[in-house]
Design a protein around this motif. Structure first.
Motif, PDB file in Angstrom:
ATOM      1  N   THR A   8       0.837  -1.201   0.000  1.00 54.61           N
ATOM      2  CA  THR A   8       0.000   0.000   0.000  1.00 54.61           C
ATOM      3  C   THR A   8       0.869   1.246   0.000  1.00 54.61           C
ATOM      4  OG1 THR A   8      -0.111   0.205   2.410  1.00 54.61           O
ATOM      5  CG2 THR A   8      -1.784  -1.178   1.362  1.00 54.61           C
ATOM      6  N   SER A   9       0.262   2.336  -0.361  1.00 56.89           N
ATOM      7  CA  SER A   9       0.967   3.620  -0.316  1.00 56.89           C
ATOM      8  C   SER A   9       0.072   4.681   0.307  1.00 56.89           C
ATOM      9  CB  SER A   9       1.401   4.036  -1.727  1.00 56.89           C
ATOM     10  OG  SER A   9       0.265   4.173  -2.564  1.00 56.89           O
ATOM     11  N   GLY A  10      -0.727   4.278   1.275  1.00 61.81           N
ATOM     12  CA  GLY A  10      -1.686   5.187   1.883  1.00 61.81           C
ATOM     13  C   GLY A  10      -1.156   6.069   2.986  1.00 61.81           C
ATOM     14  N   ALA A  11       0.118   5.921   3.345  1.00 63.75           N
ATOM     15  CA  ALA A  11       0.644   6.701   4.472  1.00 63.75           C
ATOM     16  C   ALA A  11       0.627   8.197   4.185  1.00 63.75           C
ATOM     17  CB  ALA A  11       2.062   6.249   4.829  1.00 63.75           C
ATOM     18  N   VAL A  12       0.912   8.593   2.957  1.00 68.21           N
ATOM     19  CA  VAL A  12       0.917  10.023   2.626  1.00 68.21           C
ATOM     20  C   VAL A  12      -0.480  10.602   2.799  1.00 68.21           C
ATOM     21  CG1 VAL A  12       1.298  11.723   0.792  1.00 68.21           C
ATOM     22  CG2 VAL A  12       2.905   9.849   1.093  1.00 68.21           C
ATOM     23  N   GLY A  13      -1.488   9.892   2.303  1.00 68.00           N
ATOM     24  CA  GLY A  13      -2.865  10.368   2.437  1.00 68.00           C
ATOM     25  C   GLY A  13      -3.313  10.451   3.886  1.00 68.00           C
TER      26      GLY A  13
ATOM     27  N   HIS B 139      -4.018  13.900   8.812  1.00 73.02           N
ATOM     28  CA  HIS B 139      -3.597  14.136  10.201  1.00 73.02           C
ATOM     29  C   HIS B 139      -2.974  15.526  10.362  1.00 73.02           C
ATOM     30  CE1 HIS B 139      -2.136  13.204  14.208  1.00 73.02           C
ATOM     31  NE2 HIS B 139      -0.943  13.626  13.831  1.00 73.02           N
ATOM     32  N   LEU B 140      -2.073  15.890   9.462  1.00 73.95           N
ATOM     33  CA  LEU B 140      -1.412  17.198   9.565  1.00 73.95           C
ATOM     34  C   LEU B 140      -2.392  18.342   9.345  1.00 73.95           C
ATOM     35  CD1 LEU B 140       1.993  16.518   7.766  1.00 73.95           C
ATOM     36  CD2 LEU B 140       1.539  16.673  10.227  1.00 73.95           C
ATOM     37  N   ARG B 141      -3.320  18.158   8.432  1.00 74.48           N
ATOM     38  CA  ARG B 141      -4.336  19.186   8.178  1.00 74.48           C
ATOM     39  C   ARG B 141      -5.191  19.388   9.426  1.00 74.48           C
ATOM     40  NH1 ARG B 141      -6.609  17.857   2.752  1.00 74.48           N
ATOM     41  NH2 ARG B 141      -4.752  18.861   1.958  1.00 74.48           N
ATOM     42  N   LYS B 142      -5.581  18.284  10.060  1.00 75.84           N
ATOM     43  CA  LYS B 142      -6.376  18.365  11.291  1.00 75.84           C
ATOM     44  C   LYS B 142      -5.587  19.067  12.390  1.00 75.84           C
ATOM     45  CE  LYS B 142      -8.401  15.336  14.779  1.00 75.84           C
ATOM     46  NZ  LYS B 142      -8.569  13.943  15.177  1.00 75.84           N
ATOM     47  N   GLN B 143      -4.309  18.695  12.545  1.00 83.25           N
ATOM     48  CA  GLN B 143      -3.483  19.329  13.573  1.00 83.25           C
ATOM     49  C   GLN B 143      -3.310  20.823  13.311  1.00 83.25           C
ATOM     50  OE1 GLN B 143      -2.409  18.062  16.485  1.00 83.25           O
ATOM     51  NE2 GLN B 143      -3.653  16.318  15.890  1.00 83.25           N
ATOM     52  N   ALA B 144      -3.154  21.198  12.037  1.00 79.96           N
ATOM     53  CA  ALA B 144      -3.003  22.616  11.704  1.00 79.96           C
ATOM     54  C   ALA B 144      -4.270  23.385  12.064  1.00 79.96           C
ATOM     55  CB  ALA B 144      -2.680  22.780  10.221  1.00 79.96           C
ATOM     56  N   LEU B 145      -5.420  22.790  11.787  1.00 80.13           N
ATOM     57  CA  LEU B 145      -6.678  23.451  12.131  1.00 80.13           C
ATOM     58  C   LEU B 145      -6.861  23.567  13.632  1.00 80.13           C
ATOM     59  CD1 LEU B 145      -9.101  21.849   9.533  1.00 80.13           C
ATOM     60  CD2 LEU B 145      -8.369  24.238   9.641  1.00 80.13           C
TER      61      LEU B 145
ATOM     62  N   GLY C 169       9.545  19.403   1.657  1.00 77.86           N
ATOM     63  CA  GLY C 169       9.473  18.100   2.299  1.00 77.86           C
ATOM     64  C   GLY C 169       8.078  17.717   2.771  1.00 77.86           C
ATOM     65  N   TYR C 170       7.067  18.354   2.228  1.00 79.60           N
ATOM     66  CA  TYR C 170       5.701  18.133   2.713  1.00 79.60           C
ATOM     67  C   TYR C 170       5.259  16.675   2.560  1.00 79.60           C
ATOM     68  CZ  TYR C 170       0.711  18.826   3.460  1.00 79.60           C
ATOM     69  OH  TYR C 170      -0.566  18.742   3.928  1.00 79.60           O
ATOM     70  N   ASN C 171       5.505  16.055   1.409  1.00 82.22           N
ATOM     71  CA  ASN C 171       5.089  14.656   1.223  1.00 82.22           C
ATOM     72  C   ASN C 171       5.824  13.725   2.175  1.00 82.22           C
ATOM     73  OD1 ASN C 171       3.094  15.039  -0.665  1.00 82.22           O
ATOM     74  ND2 ASN C 171       4.438  14.725  -2.404  1.00 82.22           N
ATOM     75  N   SER C 172       7.090  14.006   2.438  1.00 83.58           N
ATOM     76  CA  SER C 172       7.834  13.186   3.403  1.00 83.58           C
ATOM     77  C   SER C 172       7.253  13.346   4.800  1.00 83.58           C
ATOM     78  CB  SER C 172       9.306  13.584   3.417  1.00 83.58           C
ATOM     79  OG  SER C 172       9.913  13.254   2.199  1.00 83.58           O
ATOM     80  N   ALA C 173       6.900  14.553   5.154  1.00 85.07           N
ATOM     81  CA  ALA C 173       6.289  14.798   6.463  1.00 85.07           C
ATOM     82  C   ALA C 173       4.945  14.088   6.560  1.00 85.07           C
ATOM     83  CB  ALA C 173       6.124  16.294   6.703  1.00 85.07           C
ATOM     84  N   CYS C 174       4.174  14.133   5.478  1.00 86.22           N
ATOM     85  CA  CYS C 174       2.875  13.448   5.463  1.00 86.22           C
ATOM     86  C   CYS C 174       3.062  11.944   5.617  1.00 86.22           C
ATOM     87  CB  CYS C 174       2.123  13.750   4.173  1.00 86.22           C
ATOM     88  SG  CYS C 174       1.492  15.431   4.076  1.00 86.22           S
ATOM     89  N   ALA C 175       4.030  11.385   4.906  1.00 81.77           N
ATOM     90  CA  ALA C 175       4.290   9.940   4.998  1.00 81.77           C
ATOM     91  C   ALA C 175       4.696   9.553   6.415  1.00 81.77           C
ATOM     92  CB  ALA C 175       5.369   9.532   4.001  1.00 81.77           C
ATOM     93  N   SER C 176       5.544  10.350   7.028  1.00 80.39           N
ATOM     94  CA  SER C 176       5.981  10.064   8.400  1.00 80.39           C
ATOM     95  C   SER C 176       4.818  10.141   9.373  1.00 80.39           C
ATOM     96  CB  SER C 176       7.062  11.060   8.830  1.00 80.39           C
ATOM     97  OG  SER C 176       8.206  10.888   8.059  1.00 80.39           O
ATOM     98  N   ALA C 177       4.013  11.167   9.231  1.00 79.04           N
ATOM     99  CA  ALA C 177       2.877  11.350  10.138  1.00 79.04           C
ATOM    100  C   ALA C 177       1.822  10.270   9.940  1.00 79.04           C
ATOM    101  CB  ALA C 177       2.248  12.726   9.925  1.00 79.04           C
ATOM    102  N   GLY C 178       1.680   9.796   8.718  1.00 79.68           N
ATOM    103  CA  GLY C 178       0.632   8.829   8.426  1.00 79.68           C
ATOM    104  C   GLY C 178       0.999   7.385   8.659  1.00 79.68           C
TER     105      GLY C 178
END
Length: 93
Positions: free
Chosen positions: A21-26, A31-37, A58-67
């Motif tokens: 799977t490659s769903g970690a970025v999504g 998660h990051l959008r929710k935290q920002a809000l 590095g946004y996609n890398s941050a998203c992958a790490s967070a997800g």
């Protein structure tokens, strides 16, 4: 049946299954959008009118790490209902 049920059935029949799977970025993006809000104050949201995070290099890398943690936690919850163990390995380019 759903994906988890199908994999559990294959395992019961003796097959070894690898789910790629490659769903970690999504997951991380949500998660990051929710935290920002949640971390911004209400007045900032009213005056800016934007709920989109600032996208950096590095946004996609941050998203992958967070997800990644959330995604694996979801898989653990779903597959444990069928007594199917999970593990992961990360592939990078």
């Amino acid at each position: 049946g759903g994906l988890v049920e199908q994999i559990a059935e294959l395992r019961q029949k003796g097959y070894e299954v690898i789910l790629v799977t490659s769903g970690a970025v999504g997951c991380g993006r949500m998660h990051l959008r929710k935290q920002a809000l949640l971390s911004s104050n209400f007045r900032d949201q009213l005056t800016s009118g934007s709920t989109s995070p600032v996208v950096s290099t590095g946004y996609n890398s941050a998203c992958a790490s967070a997800g990644q943690l959330g995604l694996m936690s979801l898989y653990e919850t779903l597959f444990s209902q069928y007594d199917v163990g999970i593990s992961q390995f990360l592939v990078t380019s």
